[in-house]
Design a protein around this motif. Structure first.
Motif, PDB file in Angstrom:
ATOM      1  N   GLN A   1      20.260 -23.874 -32.536  1.00 42.43           N
ATOM      2  CA  GLN A   1      19.730 -25.046 -31.851  1.00 42.43           C
ATOM      3  C   GLN A   1      19.213 -26.132 -32.776  1.00 42.43           C
ATOM      4  OE1 GLN A   1      20.581 -25.351 -28.744  1.00 42.43           O
ATOM      5  NE2 GLN A   1      21.449 -23.328 -29.132  1.00 42.43           N
ATOM      6  N   GLY A   2      18.316 -25.832 -33.667  1.00 44.00           N
ATOM      7  CA  GLY A   2      17.736 -26.857 -34.515  1.00 44.00           C
ATOM      8  C   GLY A   2      16.962 -27.898 -33.713  1.00 44.00           C
ATOM      9  N   MET A   3      15.708 -27.604 -33.399  1.00 44.92           N
ATOM     10  CA  MET A   3      14.890 -28.518 -32.606  1.00 44.92           C
ATOM     11  C   MET A   3      13.543 -28.716 -33.293  1.00 44.92           C
ATOM     12  SD  MET A   3      15.696 -27.358 -28.665  1.00 44.92           S
ATOM     13  CE  MET A   3      15.465 -25.584 -28.772  1.00 44.92           C
ATOM     14  N   ASN A   4      12.830 -29.749 -32.868  1.00 47.83           N
ATOM     15  CA  ASN A   4      11.471 -29.935 -33.376  1.00 47.83           C
ATOM     16  C   ASN A   4      10.515 -29.086 -32.540  1.00 47.83           C
ATOM     17  OD1 ASN A   4      10.534 -31.471 -31.074  1.00 47.83           O
ATOM     18  ND2 ASN A   4      11.481 -33.293 -31.942  1.00 47.83           N
ATOM     19  N   ARG A   5       9.249 -29.043 -32.954  1.00 46.91           N
ATOM     20  CA  ARG A   5       8.271 -28.178 -32.279  1.00 46.91           C
ATOM     21  C   ARG A   5       8.138 -28.508 -30.790  1.00 46.91           C
ATOM     22  NH1 ARG A   5       4.476 -24.953 -34.568  1.00 46.91           N
ATOM     23  NH2 ARG A   5       2.830 -24.225 -33.202  1.00 46.91           N
ATOM     24  N   ARG A   6       8.079 -29.788 -30.463  1.00 49.20           N
ATOM     25  CA  ARG A   6       7.955 -30.191 -29.056  1.00 49.20           C
ATOM     26  C   ARG A   6       9.139 -29.674 -28.250  1.00 49.20           C
ATOM     27  NH1 ARG A   6      10.555 -33.703 -26.332  1.00 49.20           N
ATOM     28  NH2 ARG A   6      11.372 -34.757 -28.157  1.00 49.20           N
ATOM     29  N   GLN A   7      10.338 -29.796 -28.796  1.00 49.46           N
ATOM     30  CA  GLN A   7      11.537 -29.337 -28.095  1.00 49.46           C
ATOM     31  C   GLN A   7      11.539 -27.816 -27.942  1.00 49.46           C
ATOM     32  OE1 GLN A   7      14.134 -31.275 -30.852  1.00 49.46           O
ATOM     33  NE2 GLN A   7      14.594 -32.957 -29.436  1.00 49.46           N
ATOM     34  N   TRP A   8      11.129 -27.094 -28.986  1.00 47.85           N
ATOM     35  CA  TRP A   8      11.033 -25.639 -28.870  1.00 47.85           C
ATOM     36  C   TRP A   8      10.026 -25.275 -27.778  1.00 47.85           C
ATOM     37  CZ3 TRP A   8      14.778 -22.868 -30.437  1.00 47.85           C
ATOM     38  CH2 TRP A   8      15.445 -23.103 -31.640  1.00 47.85           C
ATOM     39  N   ASP A   9       8.883 -25.963 -27.772  1.00 42.18           N
ATOM     40  CA  ASP A   9       7.856 -25.683 -26.779  1.00 42.18           C
ATOM     41  C   ASP A   9       8.366 -25.976 -25.365  1.00 42.18           C
ATOM     42  OD1 ASP A   9       5.154 -24.762 -26.357  1.00 42.18           O
ATOM     43  OD2 ASP A   9       4.589 -26.831 -25.905  1.00 42.18           O
ATOM     44  N   GLU A  10       9.076 -27.088 -25.206  1.00 37.15           N
ATOM     45  CA  GLU A  10       9.660 -27.429 -23.903  1.00 37.15           C
ATOM     46  C   GLU A  10      10.680 -26.379 -23.476  1.00 37.15           C
ATOM     47  OE1 GLU A  10      11.229 -31.375 -24.407  1.00 37.15           O
ATOM     48  OE2 GLU A  10       9.246 -32.302 -24.293  1.00 37.15           O
ATOM     49  N   SER A  11      11.432 -25.848 -24.416  1.00 40.34           N
ATOM     50  CA  SER A  11      12.410 -24.805 -24.087  1.00 40.34           C
ATOM     51  C   SER A  11      11.719 -23.543 -23.586  1.00 40.34           C
ATOM     52  CB  SER A  11      13.286 -24.475 -25.302  1.00 40.34           C
ATOM     53  OG  SER A  11      14.142 -25.551 -25.588  1.00 40.34           O
ATOM     54  N   ILE A  12      10.613 -23.192 -24.217  1.00 38.64           N
ATOM     55  CA  ILE A  12       9.848 -22.030 -23.757  1.00 38.64           C
ATOM     56  C   ILE A  12       9.326 -22.287 -22.340  1.00 38.64           C
ATOM     57  CG2 ILE A  12       7.743 -20.672 -24.110  1.00 38.64           C
ATOM     58  CD1 ILE A  12       8.239 -21.012 -27.160  1.00 38.64           C
ATOM     59  N   ASN A  13       8.775 -23.482 -22.104  1.00 39.58           N
ATOM     60  CA  ASN A  13       8.285 -23.824 -20.763  1.00 39.58           C
ATOM     61  C   ASN A  13       9.397 -23.746 -19.726  1.00 39.58           C
ATOM     62  OD1 ASN A  13       5.657 -24.293 -21.617  1.00 39.58           O
ATOM     63  ND2 ASN A  13       6.000 -26.474 -21.943  1.00 39.58           N
TER      64      ASN A  13
ATOM     65  N   GLU B   1       5.249 -15.543 -19.706  1.00 47.57           N
ATOM     66  CA  GLU B   1       4.594 -16.507 -20.589  1.00 47.57           C
ATOM     67  C   GLU B   1       3.894 -15.772 -21.729  1.00 47.57           C
ATOM     68  OE1 GLU B   1       1.654 -20.357 -20.439  1.00 47.57           O
ATOM     69  OE2 GLU B   1       2.328 -19.425 -18.579  1.00 47.57           O
ATOM     70  N   PRO B   2       4.241 -16.133 -22.974  1.00 48.69           N
ATOM     71  CA  PRO B   2       3.578 -15.469 -24.102  1.00 48.69           C
ATOM     72  C   PRO B   2       2.102 -15.872 -24.176  1.00 48.69           C
ATOM     73  CG  PRO B   2       5.256 -17.036 -24.878  1.00 48.69           C
ATOM     74  CD  PRO B   2       5.228 -17.103 -23.388  1.00 48.69           C
ATOM     75  N   GLU B   3       1.283 -14.967 -24.677  1.00 53.63           N
ATOM     76  CA  GLU B   3      -0.120 -15.298 -24.920  1.00 53.63           C
ATOM     77  C   GLU B   3      -0.167 -16.427 -25.942  1.00 53.63           C
ATOM     78  OE1 GLU B   3      -2.710 -12.037 -25.839  1.00 53.63           O
ATOM     79  OE2 GLU B   3      -1.648 -10.706 -24.449  1.00 53.63           O
ATOM     80  N   ALA B   4      -1.243 -17.195 -25.929  1.00 53.21           N
ATOM     81  CA  ALA B   4      -1.354 -18.376 -26.793  1.00 53.21           C
ATOM     82  C   ALA B   4      -1.114 -18.041 -28.264  1.00 53.21           C
ATOM     83  CB  ALA B   4      -2.715 -19.037 -26.614  1.00 53.21           C
ATOM     84  N   LYS B   5      -1.687 -16.957 -28.758  1.00 51.73           N
ATOM     85  CA  LYS B   5      -1.514 -16.610 -30.179  1.00 51.73           C
ATOM     86  C   LYS B   5      -0.068 -16.218 -30.470  1.00 51.73           C
ATOM     87  CE  LYS B   5      -3.255 -11.864 -29.667  1.00 51.73           C
ATOM     88  NZ  LYS B   5      -2.014 -11.149 -29.747  1.00 51.73           N
ATOM     89  N   ASP B   6       0.591 -15.538 -29.533  1.00 58.55           N
ATOM     90  CA  ASP B   6       1.994 -15.156 -29.721  1.00 58.55           C
ATOM     91  C   ASP B   6       2.902 -16.390 -29.662  1.00 58.55           C
ATOM     92  OD1 ASP B   6       1.273 -12.465 -29.926  1.00 58.55           O
ATOM     93  OD2 ASP B   6       1.451 -12.173 -27.758  1.00 58.55           O
ATOM     94  N   ARG B   7       2.592 -17.294 -28.744  1.00 58.28           N
ATOM     95  CA  ARG B   7       3.375 -18.526 -28.625  1.00 58.28           C
ATOM     96  C   ARG B   7       3.278 -19.330 -29.925  1.00 58.28           C
ATOM     97  NH1 ARG B   7       4.339 -21.504 -23.359  1.00 58.28           N
ATOM     98  NH2 ARG B   7       5.423 -23.387 -23.951  1.00 58.28           N
ATOM     99  N   GLU B   8       2.096 -19.380 -30.508  1.00 57.91           N
ATOM    100  CA  GLU B   8       1.878 -20.097 -31.770  1.00 57.91           C
ATOM    101  C   GLU B   8       2.743 -19.487 -32.883  1.00 57.91           C
ATOM    102  OE1 GLU B   8       0.092 -23.096 -34.134  1.00 57.91           O
ATOM    103  OE2 GLU B   8       0.152 -22.831 -31.985  1.00 57.91           O
ATOM    104  N   VAL B   9       2.779 -18.168 -32.970  1.00 54.13           N
ATOM    105  CA  VAL B   9       3.589 -17.473 -33.974  1.00 54.13           C
ATOM    106  C   VAL B   9       5.070 -17.816 -33.781  1.00 54.13           C
ATOM    107  CG1 VAL B   9       4.414 -15.173 -34.696  1.00 54.13           C
ATOM    108  CG2 VAL B   9       1.955 -15.592 -34.382  1.00 54.13           C
ATOM    109  N   ILE B  10       5.529 -17.757 -32.531  1.00 55.04           N
ATOM    110  CA  ILE B  10       6.932 -18.055 -32.210  1.00 55.04           C
ATOM    111  C   ILE B  10       7.263 -19.502 -32.563  1.00 55.04           C
ATOM    112  CG2 ILE B  10       8.562 -18.337 -30.291  1.00 55.04           C
ATOM    113  CD1 ILE B  10       7.101 -15.863 -28.995  1.00 55.04           C
ATOM    114  N   LEU B  11       6.429 -20.428 -32.132  1.00 55.54           N
ATOM    115  CA  LEU B  11       6.690 -21.844 -32.411  1.00 55.54           C
ATOM    116  C   LEU B  11       6.656 -22.137 -33.906  1.00 55.54           C
ATOM    117  CD1 LEU B  11       4.730 -23.553 -29.508  1.00 55.54           C
ATOM    118  CD2 LEU B  11       7.213 -23.569 -29.867  1.00 55.54           C
TER     119      LEU B  11
END
Length: 105
Positions: free
Chosen positions: A45-57, A67-77
């Motif tokens: 894919q190659g996306m920026n952080r906002r795009q990765w976050d939008e994809s997760i949403n 939905e990943p826990e906040a700390k897990d989401r941070e690690v993934i992003l």
């Protein structure tokens, strides 16, 4: 099990975290993503952080991803942003209209 589901299961079992760039969060990200699809899709894919976050949403809202826990989401992003950043558009022409989320289909 459908043929598509069987093919997906086979494709997922052939991939391992070690097939992808090492770094903090690689294994967590790999297993979070491969619960539903192959990691090769993510790596392409190659996306920026906002795009990765939008994809997760989007995957949470449309595809039932837990939905990943906040700390897990941070690690993934952090891993996705660092390892698979946006690609530059090819020189000499348009990139075809900009970012298109692959999970919108």
């Amino acid at each position: 099990m459908s043929i598509a589901a069987a093919a997906t299961a086979v494709a997922q079992t052939e991939e391992t975290p070690e097939d992808y760039p090492d770094g903090p969060g690689r294994d967590d990200t790999f297993y979070a993503c491969t619960a539903c699809h192959g990691f090769k899709l993510v790596a392409q894919q190659g996306m920026n952080r906002r795009q990765w976050d939008e994809s997760i949403n989007l995957m949470i809202a449309r595809h039932g991803m837990p939905e990943p826990e906040a700390k897990d989401r941070e690690v993934i992003l952090n891993y996705l942003e660092r390892t698979f950043p946006p690609r530059t558009a090819p020189s000499g022409g348009s990139s075809g209209g900009g970012f298109r989320n692959p999970f919108m289909k």
